[in-house]
Design a protein around this motif. Sequence first.
Motif, PDB file in Angstrom:
ATOM      1  N   LEU A   1       2.908   6.072  -2.451  1.00 13.08           N
ATOM      2  CA  LEU A   1       3.995   7.207  -2.907  1.00 13.08           C
ATOM      3  C   LEU A   1       3.762   6.774  -4.848  1.00 13.08           C
ATOM      4  CD1 LEU A   1       6.512   5.679  -1.011  1.00 13.08           C
ATOM      5  CD2 LEU A   1       5.855   8.253  -0.666  1.00 13.08           C
ATOM      6  N   ARG A   2       3.386   6.284  -5.577  1.00 11.60           N
ATOM      7  CA  ARG A   2       3.671   5.785  -6.517  1.00 11.60           C
ATOM      8  C   ARG A   2       2.453   6.839  -7.209  1.00 11.60           C
ATOM      9  NH1 ARG A   2       0.824   4.966 -10.659  1.00 11.60           N
ATOM     10  NH2 ARG A   2      -0.708   3.956  -9.550  1.00 11.60           N
ATOM     11  N   SER A   3       1.735   6.961  -6.841  1.00  8.75           N
ATOM     12  CA  SER A   3       0.334   8.069  -6.846  1.00  8.75           C
ATOM     13  C   SER A   3       0.590   9.448  -6.284  1.00  8.75           C
ATOM     14  CB  SER A   3      -0.552   7.495  -5.829  1.00  8.75           C
ATOM     15  OG  SER A   3      -2.368   8.476  -6.183  1.00  8.75           O
TER      16      SER A   3
ATOM     17  N   ASP B   1       1.353  -1.326  -0.135  1.00 12.49           N
ATOM     18  CA  ASP B   1      -0.071  -0.175   0.056  1.00 12.49           C
ATOM     19  C   ASP B   1       0.734   0.918   0.211  1.00 12.49           C
ATOM     20  OD1 ASP B   1      -2.407  -1.601   0.130  1.00 12.49           O
ATOM     21  OD2 ASP B   1      -2.429  -1.457   1.998  1.00 12.49           O
ATOM     22  N   THR B   2       2.297   1.006   0.827  1.00 12.71           N
ATOM     23  CA  THR B   2       2.921   2.082   0.669  1.00 12.71           C
ATOM     24  C   THR B   2       3.447   2.628  -0.430  1.00 12.71           C
ATOM     25  OG1 THR B   2       3.428   1.961   2.853  1.00 12.71           O
ATOM     26  CG2 THR B   2       4.923   2.798   2.093  1.00 12.71           C
TER      27      THR B   2
ATOM     28  N   LEU C   1       3.563  10.656  -6.323  1.00 11.28           N
ATOM     29  CA  LEU C   1       4.275  10.876  -7.508  1.00 11.28           C
ATOM     30  C   LEU C   1       3.591  11.410  -9.078  1.00 11.28           C
ATOM     31  CD1 LEU C   1       7.773  10.838  -8.410  1.00 11.28           C
ATOM     32  CD2 LEU C   1       7.303   8.383  -9.302  1.00 11.28           C
ATOM     33  N   MET C   2       2.835  10.317  -9.300  1.00  9.90           N
ATOM     34  CA  MET C   2       2.467  11.061 -10.587  1.00  9.90           C
ATOM     35  C   MET C   2       1.553  12.198 -10.341  1.00  9.90           C
ATOM     36  SD  MET C   2       3.306   8.761 -12.875  1.00  9.90           S
ATOM     37  CE  MET C   2       2.034   8.444 -13.776  1.00  9.90           C
ATOM     38  N   ASN C   3       1.050  13.010  -9.388  1.00  9.28           N
ATOM     39  CA  ASN C   3      -0.040  13.710  -9.678  1.00  9.28           C
ATOM     40  C   ASN C   3       1.391  14.519  -9.245  1.00  9.28           C
ATOM     41  OD1 ASN C   3      -2.379  12.602  -8.848  1.00  9.28           O
ATOM     42  ND2 ASN C   3      -2.058  12.270  -6.524  1.00  9.28           N
ATOM     43  N   ALA C   4       2.522  14.992  -8.350  1.00 14.67           N
ATOM     44  CA  ALA C   4       3.237  15.680  -7.915  1.00 14.67           C
ATOM     45  C   ALA C   4       3.860  15.575  -9.778  1.00 14.67           C
ATOM     46  CB  ALA C   4       4.424  15.588  -7.272  1.00 14.67           C
ATOM     47  N   ALA C   5       3.688  14.861 -10.389  1.00 16.16           N
ATOM     48  CA  ALA C   5       4.836  15.575 -12.223  1.00 16.16           C
ATOM     49  C   ALA C   5       3.771  15.834 -12.871  1.00 16.16           C
ATOM     50  CB  ALA C   5       4.936  13.551 -12.303  1.00 16.16           C
ATOM     51  N   GLU C   6       2.496  15.568 -12.960  1.00 18.22           N
ATOM     52  CA  GLU C   6       1.231  16.309 -13.184  1.00 18.22           C
ATOM     53  C   GLU C   6       1.769  17.509 -13.101  1.00 18.22           C
ATOM     54  OE1 GLU C   6      -2.320  14.571 -12.970  1.00 18.22           O
ATOM     55  OE2 GLU C   6      -1.449  12.537 -13.974  1.00 18.22           O
ATOM     56  N   ASN C   7       2.078  18.233 -11.762  1.00 14.07           N
ATOM     57  CA  ASN C   7       1.463  19.768 -11.119  1.00 14.07           C
ATOM     58  C   ASN C   7       2.860  20.552 -11.130  1.00 14.07           C
ATOM     59  OD1 ASN C   7      -1.456  19.043 -10.842  1.00 14.07           O
ATOM     60  ND2 ASN C   7      -0.850  18.088  -8.868  1.00 14.07           N
ATOM     61  N   SER C   8       3.533  19.543 -11.968  1.00 15.14           N
ATOM     62  CA  SER C   8       5.632  20.269 -11.508  1.00 15.14           C
ATOM     63  C   SER C   8       6.225  20.236 -12.952  1.00 15.14           C
ATOM     64  CB  SER C   8       5.927  19.407  -9.961  1.00 15.14           C
ATOM     65  OG  SER C   8       7.172  20.513  -9.742  1.00 15.14           O
ATOM     66  N   ASN C   9       7.633  19.748 -12.638  1.00 13.77           N
ATOM     67  CA  ASN C   9       7.918  19.085 -14.206  1.00 13.77           C
ATOM     68  C   ASN C   9       9.200  17.937 -13.001  1.00 13.77           C
ATOM     69  OD1 ASN C   9      10.964  20.056 -12.870  1.00 13.77           O
ATOM     70  ND2 ASN C   9      10.394  22.097 -13.717  1.00 13.77           N
ATOM     71  N   PHE C  10       9.976  17.203 -14.092  1.00 21.51           N
ATOM     72  CA  PHE C  10      10.014  16.018 -13.185  1.00 21.51           C
ATOM     73  C   PHE C  10      11.936  16.100 -12.545  1.00 21.51           C
ATOM     74  CE2 PHE C  10       8.107  13.639 -16.972  1.00 21.51           C
ATOM     75  CZ  PHE C  10       7.941  12.858 -16.118  1.00 21.51           C
TER      76      PHE C  10
ATOM     77  N   VAL D   1       9.353  16.809  -6.718  1.00 19.80           N
ATOM     78  CA  VAL D   1       8.881  15.031  -7.671  1.00 19.80           C
ATOM     79  C   VAL D   1      10.284  14.296  -7.617  1.00 19.80           C
ATOM     80  CG1 VAL D   1       9.314  13.872 -10.156  1.00 19.80           C
ATOM     81  CG2 VAL D   1       7.546  16.101  -9.374  1.00 19.80           C
ATOM     82  N   LEU D   2      11.408  15.029  -7.408  1.00 18.12           N
ATOM     83  CA  LEU D   2      13.126  13.852  -6.964  1.00 18.12           C
ATOM     84  C   LEU D   2      13.183  13.100  -5.624  1.00 18.12           C
ATOM     85  CD1 LEU D   2      15.396  15.896  -8.345  1.00 18.12           C
ATOM     86  CD2 LEU D   2      15.030  14.213  -9.514  1.00 18.12           C
ATOM     87  N   GLU D   3      12.199  13.743  -4.805  1.00 19.73           N
ATOM     88  CA  GLU D   3      11.401  13.134  -2.960  1.00 19.73           C
ATOM     89  C   GLU D   3      10.807  12.353  -3.026  1.00 19.73           C
ATOM     90  OE1 GLU D   3      11.224  12.542   1.053  1.00 19.73           O
ATOM     91  OE2 GLU D   3       9.583  13.298  -0.886  1.00 19.73           O
ATOM     92  N   LEU D   4      10.230  12.310  -4.101  1.00 19.06           N
ATOM     93  CA  LEU D   4       9.534  11.338  -3.903  1.00 19.06           C
ATOM     94  C   LEU D   4       9.642  10.053  -4.422  1.00 19.06           C
ATOM     95  CD1 LEU D   4       5.838  13.089  -4.677  1.00 19.06           C
ATOM     96  CD2 LEU D   4       6.184  11.789  -2.732  1.00 19.06           C
TER      97      LEU D   4
END
Length: 73
Positions: free
Chosen positions: A7-9, A2-3, A11-20, A25-28
Amino acid sequence: MDTIENLRSELMNAAENSNFSSEAVLELSQRLDKYIVQAQNQMLGKQDFTAGVANASRIKECTSSEYRFGSTL
């Protein structure tokens, strides 16, 4: 697991709202990598899960251009 999925979810949300290459994004991504290594070690029956986390920190960090062009680690 589940963790990892959480975290994957995140990360995907952060990448959609920011750049890679953004700090979030890097921390996640790094946190997710560590949990994946732990899960792999557990599946392989390794007892020392902290060693897996230590080894995960040795994974080569990718630059944004490597993500763009699909380079492997």
